[in-house]
Design a protein around this motif. Structure first.
Motif, PDB file in Angstrom:
ATOM      1  N   LEU A 131      55.043 -35.465 -44.790  1.00 49.54           N
ATOM      2  CA  LEU A 131      54.978 -35.423 -46.249  1.00 49.54           C
ATOM      3  C   LEU A 131      56.273 -35.940 -46.840  1.00 49.54           C
ATOM      4  N   VAL A 132      56.231 -36.222 -48.135  1.00 54.28           N
ATOM      5  CA  VAL A 132      57.435 -36.564 -48.885  1.00 54.28           C
ATOM      6  C   VAL A 132      57.685 -35.395 -49.828  1.00 54.28           C
ATOM      7  N   GLY A 133      58.790 -34.678 -49.618  1.00 62.96           N
ATOM      8  CA  GLY A 133      59.042 -33.506 -50.459  1.00 62.96           C
ATOM      9  C   GLY A 133      60.399 -32.890 -50.164  1.00 62.96           C
ATOM     10  N   PRO A 187      51.892 -21.631 -64.849  1.00 61.20           N
ATOM     11  CA  PRO A 187      51.938 -20.172 -65.082  1.00 61.20           C
ATOM     12  C   PRO A 187      51.713 -19.344 -63.817  1.00 61.20           C
ATOM     13  N   PHE A 188      51.255 -20.014 -62.752  1.00 63.97           N
ATOM     14  CA  PHE A 188      50.909 -19.270 -61.534  1.00 63.97           C
ATOM     15  C   PHE A 188      51.871 -19.570 -60.381  1.00 63.97           C
ATOM     16  N   ARG A 189      52.999 -20.202 -60.705  1.00 64.50           N
ATOM     17  CA  ARG A 189      53.990 -20.507 -59.661  1.00 64.50           C
ATOM     18  C   ARG A 189      54.812 -19.277 -59.314  1.00 64.50           C
ATOM     19  N   GLU A 190      55.537 -19.385 -58.199  1.00 66.02           N
ATOM     20  CA  GLU A 190      56.474 -18.336 -57.758  1.00 66.02           C
ATOM     21  C   GLU A 190      55.765 -17.043 -57.366  1.00 66.02           C
ATOM     22  N   ARG A 191      54.566 -17.165 -56.881  1.00 66.15           N
ATOM     23  CA  ARG A 191      53.884 -15.969 -56.350  1.00 66.15           C
ATOM     24  C   ARG A 191      53.252 -16.262 -54.990  1.00 66.15           C
ATOM     25  N   GLY A 192      53.769 -17.306 -54.324  1.00 66.55           N
ATOM     26  CA  GLY A 192      53.353 -17.575 -52.947  1.00 66.55           C
ATOM     27  C   GLY A 192      52.146 -18.485 -52.787  1.00 66.55           C
ATOM     28  N   ILE A 193      51.613 -18.993 -53.900  1.00 69.22           N
ATOM     29  CA  ILE A 193      50.398 -19.811 -53.792  1.00 69.22           C
ATOM     30  C   ILE A 193      50.689 -21.133 -53.068  1.00 69.22           C
ATOM     31  N   GLY A 194      51.819 -21.763 -53.409  1.00 66.61           N
ATOM     32  CA  GLY A 194      52.165 -23.040 -52.772  1.00 66.61           C
ATOM     33  C   GLY A 194      52.267 -22.903 -51.263  1.00 66.61           C
ATOM     34  N   HIS A 195      53.011 -21.902 -50.811  1.00 63.58           N
ATOM     35  CA  HIS A 195      53.155 -21.717 -49.365  1.00 63.58           C
ATOM     36  C   HIS A 195      51.820 -21.329 -48.715  1.00 63.58           C
ATOM     37  N   ALA A 196      51.030 -20.551 -49.398  1.00 66.86           N
ATOM     38  CA  ALA A 196      49.722 -20.168 -48.832  1.00 66.86           C
ATOM     39  C   ALA A 196      48.825 -21.402 -48.664  1.00 66.86           C
ATOM     40  N   PRO A 208      48.855 -34.519 -52.628  1.00 61.59           N
ATOM     41  CA  PRO A 208      49.787 -33.739 -53.415  1.00 61.59           C
ATOM     42  C   PRO A 208      49.574 -32.237 -53.230  1.00 61.59           C
ATOM     43  N   LEU A 209      50.669 -31.502 -53.391  1.00 58.59           N
ATOM     44  CA  LEU A 209      50.611 -30.032 -53.473  1.00 58.59           C
ATOM     45  C   LEU A 209      50.964 -29.675 -54.906  1.00 58.59           C
ATOM     46  N   THR A 210      50.086 -28.965 -55.549  1.00 58.41           N
ATOM     47  CA  THR A 210      50.345 -28.600 -56.944  1.00 58.41           C
ATOM     48  C   THR A 210      49.843 -27.192 -57.243  1.00 58.41           C
ATOM     49  N   VAL A 211      50.632 -26.489 -58.047  1.00 59.30           N
ATOM     50  CA  VAL A 211      50.233 -25.166 -58.533  1.00 59.30           C
ATOM     51  C   VAL A 211      50.449 -25.168 -60.056  1.00 59.30           C
ATOM     52  N   GLU A 212      49.477 -24.671 -60.778  1.00 57.42           N
ATOM     53  CA  GLU A 212      49.600 -24.605 -62.253  1.00 57.42           C
ATOM     54  C   GLU A 212      50.854 -23.812 -62.634  1.00 57.42           C
ATOM     55  N   GLU A 249      62.987 -30.587 -48.566  1.00 55.71           N
ATOM     56  CA  GLU A 249      63.128 -29.849 -47.303  1.00 55.71           C
ATOM     57  C   GLU A 249      63.388 -28.351 -47.521  1.00 55.71           C
ATOM     58  N   PRO A 250      64.197 -27.951 -48.522  1.00 57.24           N
ATOM     59  CA  PRO A 250      64.414 -26.501 -48.695  1.00 57.24           C
ATOM     60  C   PRO A 250      63.106 -25.738 -48.942  1.00 57.24           C
ATOM     61  N   TYR A 251      62.143 -26.400 -49.573  1.00 55.76           N
ATOM     62  CA  TYR A 251      60.856 -25.742 -49.840  1.00 55.76           C
ATOM     63  C   TYR A 251      59.953 -25.796 -48.607  1.00 55.76           C
ATOM     64  N   TYR A 252      59.729 -26.992 -48.088  1.00 54.77           N
ATOM     65  CA  TYR A 252      58.776 -27.155 -46.987  1.00 54.77           C
ATOM     66  C   TYR A 252      59.339 -26.668 -45.652  1.00 54.77           C
ATOM     67  N   GLY A 253      60.666 -26.565 -45.564  1.00 51.29           N
ATOM     68  CA  GLY A 253      61.281 -26.066 -44.330  1.00 51.29           C
ATOM     69  C   GLY A 253      60.784 -24.669 -43.988  1.00 51.29           C
ATOM     70  N   LYS A 254      60.460 -23.888 -45.018  1.00 52.18           N
ATOM     71  CA  LYS A 254      59.970 -22.525 -44.778  1.00 52.18           C
ATOM     72  C   LYS A 254      58.594 -22.533 -44.107  1.00 52.18           C
ATOM     73  N   SER A 255      57.902 -23.668 -44.170  1.00 58.75           N
ATOM     74  CA  SER A 255      56.583 -23.777 -43.524  1.00 58.75           C
ATOM     75  C   SER A 255      56.657 -24.625 -42.264  1.00 58.75           C
TER      76      SER A 255
HETATM   77  C1  COA Z   1      56.340 -26.985 -55.573  1.00 54.55           C
HETATM   78  C2  COA Z   1      55.215 -26.035 -56.001  1.00 54.55           C
HETATM   79  C3  COA Z   1      53.925 -26.501 -55.360  1.00 54.55           C
HETATM   80  C4  COA Z   1      55.573 -24.631 -55.536  1.00 54.55           C
HETATM   81  O1  COA Z   1      54.479 -23.777 -55.786  1.00 54.55           O
HETATM   82  P1  COA Z   1      54.662 -22.173 -55.858  1.00 54.55           P
HETATM   83  O2  COA Z   1      53.309 -21.574 -55.806  1.00 54.55           O
HETATM   84  O3  COA Z   1      55.538 -21.815 -57.000  1.00 54.55           O
HETATM   85  O4  COA Z   1      55.463 -21.915 -54.501  1.00 54.55           O
HETATM   86  P2  COA Z   1      55.680 -20.519 -53.772  1.00 54.55           P
HETATM   87  O5  COA Z   1      55.393 -19.396 -54.719  1.00 54.55           O
HETATM   88  O6  COA Z   1      54.925 -20.559 -52.487  1.00 54.55           O
HETATM   89  O7  COA Z   1      57.218 -20.584 -53.410  1.00 54.55           O
HETATM   90  C5  COA Z   1      58.158 -20.320 -54.404  1.00 54.55           C
HETATM   91  C6  COA Z   1      59.537 -20.390 -53.782  1.00 54.55           C
HETATM   92  O8  COA Z   1      59.862 -21.747 -53.495  1.00 54.55           O
HETATM   93  C7  COA Z   1      61.005 -22.124 -54.245  1.00 54.55           C
HETATM   94  N1  COA Z   1      60.828 -23.514 -54.643  1.00 54.55           N
HETATM   95  C8  COA Z   1      59.898 -24.030 -55.477  1.00 54.55           C
HETATM   96  N2  COA Z   1      60.067 -25.373 -55.567  1.00 54.55           N
HETATM   97  C9  COA Z   1      61.125 -25.692 -54.775  1.00 54.55           C
HETATM   98  C10 COA Z   1      61.802 -26.888 -54.467  1.00 54.55           C
HETATM   99  N3  COA Z   1      61.408 -28.062 -54.985  1.00 54.55           N
HETATM  100  N4  COA Z   1      62.835 -26.830 -53.608  1.00 54.55           N
HETATM  101  C11 COA Z   1      63.255 -25.661 -53.054  1.00 54.55           C
HETATM  102  N5  COA Z   1      62.643 -24.466 -53.322  1.00 54.55           N
HETATM  103  C12 COA Z   1      61.597 -24.498 -54.175  1.00 54.55           C
HETATM  104  C13 COA Z   1      61.028 -21.176 -55.422  1.00 54.55           C
HETATM  105  O9  COA Z   1      62.314 -21.081 -55.957  1.00 54.55           O
HETATM  106  C14 COA Z   1      60.583 -19.888 -54.757  1.00 54.55           C
HETATM  107  O10 COA Z   1      61.635 -19.341 -53.999  1.00 54.55           O
HETATM  108  P3  COA Z   1      61.679 -17.767 -53.629  1.00 54.55           P
HETATM  109  O11 COA Z   1      60.457 -17.475 -52.790  1.00 54.55           O
HETATM  110  O12 COA Z   1      62.956 -17.653 -52.868  1.00 54.55           O
HETATM  111  O13 COA Z   1      61.657 -17.075 -54.949  1.00 54.55           O
HETATM  112  C15 COA Z   1      55.050 -25.984 -57.539  1.00 54.55           C
HETATM  113  O14 COA Z   1      56.295 -25.663 -58.114  1.00 54.55           O
HETATM  114  C16 COA Z   1      54.556 -27.287 -58.126  1.00 54.55           C
HETATM  115  O15 COA Z   1      53.344 -27.502 -58.249  1.00 54.55           O
HETATM  116  N6  COA Z   1      55.501 -28.161 -58.533  1.00 54.55           N
HETATM  117  C17 COA Z   1      55.169 -29.439 -59.123  1.00 54.55           C
HETATM  118  C18 COA Z   1      54.574 -30.390 -58.114  1.00 54.55           C
HETATM  119  C19 COA Z   1      55.465 -30.608 -56.933  1.00 54.55           C
HETATM  120  O16 COA Z   1      56.683 -30.752 -57.050  1.00 54.55           O
HETATM  121  N7  COA Z   1      54.822 -30.660 -55.757  1.00 54.55           N
HETATM  122  C20 COA Z   1      55.506 -30.812 -54.508  1.00 54.55           C
HETATM  123  C21 COA Z   1      55.749 -32.227 -54.194  1.00 54.55           C
HETATM  124  S1  COA Z   1      54.340 -32.999 -53.492  1.00 54.55           S
END
Ligand code: COA
Length: 169
Positions: A114-116, A86-95, A80-84, A118-124
């Motif tokens: 992975l299963v997730g 209060p600390f989301r939307e600051r690039g931690i997930g992508h990092a 799993p990929l998870t970010v707490e 595409e709009p999010y993971y496509g950036k990576s």
């Molecule tokens: C998904 C998750 C890991 C993102 O973590 P994060 O640290 O907020 O991610 P980042 O800061 O790197 O990226 C934020 C960007 O991704 C976007 N984003 C977040 N979740 C998204 C999703 N499911 N689909 C598309 N875009 C998404 C945000 O809108 C934001 O966009 P911006 O950069 O244009 O503002 C976090 O929201 C989370 O833990 N979610 C619950 C668990 C989960 O869904 N895990 C993934 C499935 S395994």
């Protein structure tokens, strides 16, 4: 006020409890029914390919990679990929993703799936696996089954069921 800086570090053995609590808060008990969880239950993650995000001493995020096979091809399952919250939307997930993928590539791995979303993971660098080419051991929306090639063309000719890679343990 600026956001406090975060650091990405290799997962340590004593992070296990904090990560388990983060998963519980994020995904709840329903996580055990998910296909990806069922795979990971049978094949432990690789600590040397798994990372945490910290702000000071606080663990605020985690990503793990586990060895799998798609048909006969070796690959890694990200999650799993998870970010707490209060600390989301600051690039931690992508990092976290980028560090795990870079480390996998440096260690000679060729594919990460992975299963997730595409709009999010496509950036990576992840893209959808064409429908039917790879099958998870349980129901998964095919639009959410994604792959990242760590070596150009590594996914060419790969197909089959996704299962734990016992030879990698
Ligand atoms: C998904 C998750 C890991 C993102 O973590 P994060 O640290 O907020 O991610 P980042 O800061 O790197 O990226 C934020 C960007 O991704 C976007 N984003 C977040 N979740 C998204 C999703 N499911 N689909 C598309 N875009 C998404 C945000 O809108 C934001 O966009 P911006 O950069 O244009 O503002 C976090 O929201 C989370 O833990 N979610 C619950 C668990 C989960 O869904 N895990 C993934 C499935 S395994």
């Amino acid at each position: 006020m600026t956001d406090p800086a975060f650091t990405i570090l290799p997962e340590r053995a004593d992070d296990a409890l904090a990560i388990e609590r983060l998963h519980e808060r994020t995904f709840g008990p329903g996580r055990y029914a998910k296909s990806a969880y069922r795979l990971r239950e049978r094949m432990p993650h690789r600590p040397e390919l798994s990372f945490t995000a910290r702000i000071g001493t606080l663990l605020v995020g985690s990503v793990r990679l586990s060895p799998i096979r798609i048909g006969e091809a070796q690959a890694l399952l990200l999650g799993p990929l998870t970010v707490e919250p209060p600390f989301r939307e600051r690039g931690i997930g992508h990092a976290l993703i980028e560090r795990a993928v870079a480390e996998a590539k440096a260690k000679g791995h060729r594919l990460v799936v992975l299963v997730g979303d595409e709009p999010y993971y496509g950036k990576s660098g992840f893209r959808r696996i064409p429908k039917g080419l790879a099958r998870m051991p349980g129901p998964v929306d095919p639009a959410r089954l994604l792959v990242c090639e760590l070596v150009d063309g590594a996914f060419a000719g790969v197909s089959g069921p996704i299962r734990p890679d016992w030879s990698a343990s």
